[in-house]
Scaffold this active site. Structure first.
Site, PDB file in Angstrom:
ATOM      1  CB  CYS A  27      36.697  39.425  40.890  1.00  0.00           C
ATOM      2  SG  CYS A  27      36.147  37.907  40.286  1.00  0.00           S
ATOM      3  CG  HIS A  80      37.511  38.966  36.244  1.00  0.00           C
ATOM      4  ND1 HIS A  80      38.047  38.664  37.513  1.00  0.00           N
ATOM      5  CD2 HIS A  80      37.831  39.925  36.023  1.00  0.00           C
ATOM      6  CE1 HIS A  80      38.836  39.782  37.805  1.00  0.00           C
ATOM      7  NE2 HIS A  80      38.660  40.802  37.031  1.00  0.00           N
ATOM      8  CG  HIS A  92      39.108  44.179  37.288  1.00  0.00           C
ATOM      9  ND1 HIS A  92      40.087  43.156  37.012  1.00  0.00           N
ATOM     10  CD2 HIS A  92      39.752  45.452  36.701  1.00  0.00           C
ATOM     11  CE1 HIS A  92      41.001  43.700  36.052  1.00  0.00           C
ATOM     12  NE2 HIS A  92      40.864  44.932  36.180  1.00  0.00           N
TER      13      HIS A  92
END
Length: 121
Positions: A27, A80, A92
């Site tokens: 990510c 994240h 993402h």
């Protein structure tokens, strides 16, 4: 926009922790590459470092390009990052599904969102 063009070229690339290319990407590498390709800006490599930069922005005022940070399922820390695309969507690298576009306003992401940071003016 340049961000949408850059984002679409990464869709469906598989997730790989520590990955940096189209064979597999994580990510924070994805957000870094999108920023480089779309905006010519160099972000830090790690998500936690990306969250330290830019400036805080509240969810109602999100703009295309803002970084979104999420906590893990246990709720203890940020793990994240995604890039807001506008219209409630963000891109993402999902550990289970690879690079995807998701709905920020889904219950899953709403309860995990911990911060948004703006690097662009």
């Amino acid at each position: 926009s340049q961000l949408w063009q850059a984002a679409q070229s990464w869709l469906n690339v598989p997730y790989k922790f520590g990955g940096l290319d189209r064979n597999g990407i994580d990510c924070s590498a994805l957000s870094r590459i999108l920023y480089r390709d779309a905006f010519g800006l160099d972000l830090p490599r790690m998500a936690r470092d990306q969250m330290q930069g830019g400036r805080f922005v509240r969810q109602p005022w999100l703009k295309e390009g803002d970084l979104l940070f999420f906590r893990d399922d246990r709720g203890d820390f940020q793990d994240h990052v995604g890039v807001f695309l506008g219209d409630g969507k963000f891109i993402h690298a999902s550990s289970s599904r690879g690079v995807i576009i998701s709905d920020l306003f889904s219950a899953y992401y709403q309860e995990r969102l911990i911060s948004a940071r703006r690097y662009l003016d």
